[in-house]
Design an enzyme around this catalytic site. Structure first.
Site, mmCIF file in Angstrom:
data_model
loop_
_atom_site.group_PDB
_atom_site.id
_atom_site.type_symbol
_atom_site.label_atom_id
_atom_site.label_comp_id
_atom_site.label_asym_id
_atom_site.label_seq_id
_atom_site.Cartn_x
_atom_site.Cartn_y
_atom_site.Cartn_z
ATOM 1 N N CYS A 14 0.812 -1.216 0.000
ATOM 2 C CA CYS A 14 0.000 0.000 0.000
ATOM 3 C C CYS A 14 0.843 1.264 0.000
ATOM 4 O O CYS A 14 0.305 2.360 -0.140
ATOM 5 C CB CYS A 14 -0.967 -0.011 1.172
ATOM 6 S SG CYS A 14 -2.269 -1.235 0.993
ATOM 7 N N THR A 44 -17.433 10.025 1.072
ATOM 8 C CA THR A 44 -16.951 9.848 2.446
ATOM 9 C C THR A 44 -15.623 9.075 2.510
ATOM 10 O O THR A 44 -15.133 8.773 3.589
ATOM 11 C CB THR A 44 -18.000 9.124 3.330
ATOM 12 O OG1 THR A 44 -18.392 7.908 2.681
ATOM 13 C CG2 THR A 44 -19.209 9.995 3.578
ATOM 14 N N GLY A 135 -11.016 -12.749 -14.103
ATOM 15 C CA GLY A 135 -9.884 -11.870 -13.883
ATOM 16 C C GLY A 135 -9.377 -11.284 -15.167
ATOM 17 O O GLY A 135 -9.955 -11.484 -16.244
HETATM 18 CO CO CO Z 1 -10.471 -8.955 -19.545
#
Ligand code: CO
Ligand code: CO
Ligand code: CO
Length: 348
Positions: A14, A44, A135
């Site tokens: 991160c 928010t 994916g």
């Molecule tokens: Co694709």
């Protein structure tokens, strides 16, 4: 074949987030989607978006991906998946479905490494009860992995970062320091087998599943997970969204082994300074605040713990439950106050 994934990245986990300040400037230019079924939107800065399907069902939707922060592809896959799924847990929802997002340098790394990353992701998703149903992969010079995740929640039981009330205690479920420890490993301050690196990896692989179960048991309304913007950054987002002030006592915050001493010898990742810059104007730092503890508050976490606001009379019971569930570092780290001049107050 032994490949060290860290050889391919500038910053991993991160810490690779675009600074919050710039991101907010950009997002401001776009109109907010208006639809009464959007229960949680961009405004928010919560962990995930929430869309109501009917009175009993809302979908919670999130995406997260990043470059490797550890050398081992299987562990990277586990950590990336745990981190992505965490945003669903932070909203009090049950994660259900996911899509893989992969960037992979097919010319410089053999495909078995790609397979190991995905295996880590699939295994962690299975542990969370999440089914990966698709994916997308593209060729890219720096490997990156993560998931887009959908969860389900009863619209009346959503936990948001805007649900915090004044007069509560704040609990953090995992120790801080993943950014610092991994920056230290990358620059050679600590070896890859050090106890801090192992502890950080264990913590990052840990799902926030049991923390969410306990939040639901106690009917918690306000929480978020602590990731790229650090404890202070996410606490500030929560304070602003809830129109309260949050006071954090840094000496009560659990830390991964050696985190403090690594900061003391100068190991402070750049992301911590970016996070400090983002929160500085809204924060009141106690005059005697220890500099090392201050920088730890801004350390970018990967797959960090849940920061929750709980009624003061329930705080000890909740800590007990968290400890019993295996979250042995969970601690009360501060409190919430009626909105003061500064939404965020940090003390020793
Ligand atoms: Co694709
Ligand atoms: Co989050
Ligand atoms: Co996220």
């Amino acid at each position: 074949m032994k490949i060290d994934l860290l050889k391919f990245v500038e910053y991993g986990g991160c810490s690779a987030k675009i600074p919050a300040k710039q991101l907010e400037e950009i997002l401001k230019q776009f109109p907010l989607a208006s639809d009464p079924n959007i229960l949680v939107g961009i405004d928010t800065h919560d962990d995930a978006g929430v869309y109501k399907i009917n009175d009993k069902l809302a979908i919670v939707f999130t995406i997260d991906f990043f470059p490797p922060l550890c050398s081992d592809p299987y562990e990277f896959g586990q950590i990336a998946a745990a981190n992505s799924i965490s945003d669903i847990y932070a909203m009090g929802a049950n994660p259900a479905l996911a899509l893989n997002i992969v960037m992979f340098p097919s010319k410089s790394i053999p495909f078995e490494i790609y397979t190991d990353i995905l295996r880590g992701g699939f295994d962690k998703a299975a542990e969370a009860g999440v089914k990966i149903i698709g994916g997308h992969t593209i060729d890219d010079s720096t490997p990156k992995y993560g998931l887009a995740v959908i969860g389900f929640v009863n619209p009346k039981k959503i936990i948001t970062n805007s649900g915090v009330q004044a007069g509560c205690k704040l609990i953090l479920t995992k120790p801080l320091g993943t950014g610092i420890v991994f920056a230290a490993q990358k620059t050679g301050f600590v070896g890859s087998l050090s106890i801090s690196v192992e502890e950080a990896k264990q913590q990052m692989k840990l799902l926030n599943k049991s923390a969410t179960k306990i939040m639901k048991k106690y009917n918690i309304k306000g929480a978020t997970d602590v990731t790229g913007f650090g404890l202070a950054g996410h606490a500030l987002k929560m304070a602003k969204a809830s129109a309260v002030s949050i006071k954090i006592k840094m000496k009560q915050v659990p830390l991964i082994k050696q985190t403090y001493s690594l900061v003391e010898v100068g190991c402070i990742p750049g992301a911590a300074f970016q996070n400090l810059e983002y929160t500085e104007n809204d924060s009141l730092f106690a005059p005697d605040l220890d500099y090392n503890l201050k920088m730890i508050a801004f350390d970018a976490q990967t797959s960090g713990g849940i920061l929750m606001s709980v009624s003061a009379d329930k705080a000890d019971d909740i800590i007990n439950d968290l400890h019993k569930s295996g979250l042995t570092s969970a601690a009360i780290i501060g409190e919430t106050l009626m909105l003061q001049e500064y939404p965020l107050i940090i003390e020793n």
